[in-house]
Structure formats: structure tokens, C-alpha cells
Design a protein around this motif. Structure first.
Motif, PDB file in Angstrom:
ATOM      1  N   ARG A 246       0.840  -1.213   0.000  1.00 49.40           N
ATOM      2  CA  ARG A 246       0.000   0.000   0.000  1.00 49.40           C
ATOM      3  C   ARG A 246       0.868   1.255   0.000  1.00 49.40           C
ATOM      4  NH1 ARG A 246      -5.137   0.089   1.394  1.00 49.40           N
ATOM      5  NH2 ARG A 246      -4.944  -1.674   2.817  1.00 49.40           N
ATOM      6  N   GLN A 247       1.934   1.265   0.782  1.00 51.26           N
ATOM      7  CA  GLN A 247       2.839   2.418   0.822  1.00 51.26           C
ATOM      8  C   GLN A 247       3.463   2.645  -0.547  1.00 51.26           C
ATOM      9  OE1 GLN A 247       6.267   2.009   3.395  1.00 51.26           O
ATOM     10  NE2 GLN A 247       6.586   4.227   3.456  1.00 51.26           N
ATOM     11  N   ALA A 248       3.860   1.578  -1.213  1.00 51.74           N
ATOM     12  CA  ALA A 248       4.447   1.712  -2.550  1.00 51.74           C
ATOM     13  C   ALA A 248       3.430   2.315  -3.518  1.00 51.74           C
ATOM     14  CB  ALA A 248       4.932   0.356  -3.062  1.00 51.74           C
ATOM     15  N   ILE A 249       2.218   1.785  -3.520  1.00 49.26           N
ATOM     16  CA  ILE A 249       1.177   2.277  -4.437  1.00 49.26           C
ATOM     17  C   ILE A 249       0.854   3.733  -4.149  1.00 49.26           C
ATOM     18  CG2 ILE A 249      -1.236   2.026  -5.130  1.00 49.26           C
ATOM     19  CD1 ILE A 249      -0.907  -1.010  -4.454  1.00 49.26           C
ATOM     20  N   GLU A 250       0.638   4.053  -2.898  1.00 47.49           N
ATOM     21  CA  GLU A 250       0.292   5.430  -2.539  1.00 47.49           C
ATOM     22  C   GLU A 250       1.409   6.402  -2.892  1.00 47.49           C
ATOM     23  OE1 GLU A 250      -2.606   6.692  -1.667  1.00 47.49           O
ATOM     24  OE2 GLU A 250      -3.540   4.705  -1.720  1.00 47.49           O
ATOM     25  N   SER A 251       2.663   5.953  -2.786  1.00 51.77           N
ATOM     26  CA  SER A 251       3.768   6.846  -3.129  1.00 51.77           C
ATOM     27  C   SER A 251       3.792   7.144  -4.629  1.00 51.77           C
ATOM     28  CB  SER A 251       5.109   6.270  -2.674  1.00 51.77           C
ATOM     29  OG  SER A 251       5.604   5.286  -3.550  1.00 51.77           O
ATOM     30  N   VAL A 252       3.336   6.202  -5.439  1.00 48.61           N
ATOM     31  CA  VAL A 252       3.248   6.447  -6.883  1.00 48.61           C
ATOM     32  C   VAL A 252       2.062   7.358  -7.178  1.00 48.61           C
ATOM     33  CG1 VAL A 252       2.851   5.380  -9.137  1.00 48.61           C
ATOM     34  CG2 VAL A 252       4.382   4.280  -7.497  1.00 48.61           C
TER      35      VAL A 252
END
Length: 166
Positions: free
Chosen positions: A24-30
Motif C-alpha cells: 500500500r505504501q508503494a502504491i500510494e507513493s506512486v
């Protein structure tokens, strides 16, 4: 890059397998990246069984996100599958336990505008722990210094390019 009148599309491929903790952190950072560009985030899941797919399902309605599920042979095979679906002018990959700093992709576009003859760019990258605290500061310093003195010979001999910053 496209002409000024067209919107540049940035395709980011994220391979994932059983990484419910960080995906989720990876997706939200994108998705949180802002700038004069359009995001295309392709997430290739290799058959997660730990709850990762339930998190990916939450993004099913987001037009910037495309989730591809099914077996793959490796991280690199997952990346290849993801890139086969990419339609962007600029491409990158972000592993599912990494994240982009605020403004990272805007800086990438600025770099390509400043150096239009370049095929790839990389920048500085902090190495962090599971709580996003910087670790391995000497490694980070070493990679930043080596990157400042970039040349093909050095790149062929020394690992100083951080994948999330490429």
C-alpha cells in the motif's frame, strides 16, 4: 518526451508477491506524485496468498492502476510482463517494499527536459528500514559519491545505482 502540448505519461511497474505489509505504501507513493504528467501504475502480482490481493482490489477502480495477477518465474519476468502492458513515454520500476519521495517523478521529468539526449537517469536514494528510518548511511554516502564520478567503467565494476532512484 512528447511535445509541450501533449501530456507525458509515466509508467511505473511494481512486481509484488506476498508483501501485504508494504505494498500500500508503494502504491500510494506512486499515486501521490504530482506534476505535469499522467501516471500509469502497473502492478504485477505473482500469486500472493497473504492478503496482498485484497489490498490490490482496493485500487480496482483507479484508472491509473492496472493490476495483473498470475504466476511468473521471477522478479524480472514480472517486470517484463508489466512493461509489456506499459504505454508511457517514461518508464521505471518500484519494488513493492520501496516508495517514492514526494516530488520524485516531477524531478525525473525535469531531468529529462534538461538532458533530452539521455536514455536513463538516476538520483540519490535513501536506504530505510521498515519504519522508513534511514539506515546504512555509509552505503548511501558511498553510492552518492560513486554516482557523482559516473563513468561506464565504474558502473560496470561497482554497484552504486539504487533501483528505486532509476
Amino acid at each position: 518526451l512528447n511535445s509541450v502540448t501533449e501530456m507525458t505519461r509515466v509508467s511505473i511497474v511494481t512486481p509484488v508477491f506476498n508483501n501485504r505489509r508494504y505494498v500500500r505504501q508503494a502504491i500510494e507513493s506512486v499515486l501521490s506524485q504530482k506534476g505535469d504528467f499522467e501516471i500509469e501504475h502497473i502492478i504485477k502480482d505473482g500469486g500472493s496468498t497473504d492478503g496482498t490481493l485484497e489490498i490490490l482490489d482496493e485500487y480496482a477502480g483507479d484508472p491509473a492502476v492496472k493490476v495483473i495477477t498470475g504466476p511468473d518465474r521471477s522478479l524480472y519476468h514480472a517486470l517484463r510482463i508489466g512493461y509489456e502492458h506499459a504505454t508511457g513515454d517514461i518508464g521505471g520500476f518500484l519494488c513493492s517494499d520501496d516508495f517514492y519521495a514526494e516530488g520524485a517523478l516531477a524531478r525525473v521529468l525535469a531531468g529529462f527536459e534538461k538532458y533530452p539526449d539521455r536514455d536513463w537517469l538516476y538520483g540519490r536514494c535513501d536506504i530505510v528500514d521498515g519504519e522508513s528510518r534511514p539506515i546504512r548511511n555509509l552505503v548511501t554516502c558511498y553510492k552518492n559519491i560513486a554516482g557523482f564520478w559516473y563513468n561506464r567503467w565504474l558502473l560496470g565494476c561497482v554497484n552504486y545505482v539504487n533501483a528505486p532512484a532509476t
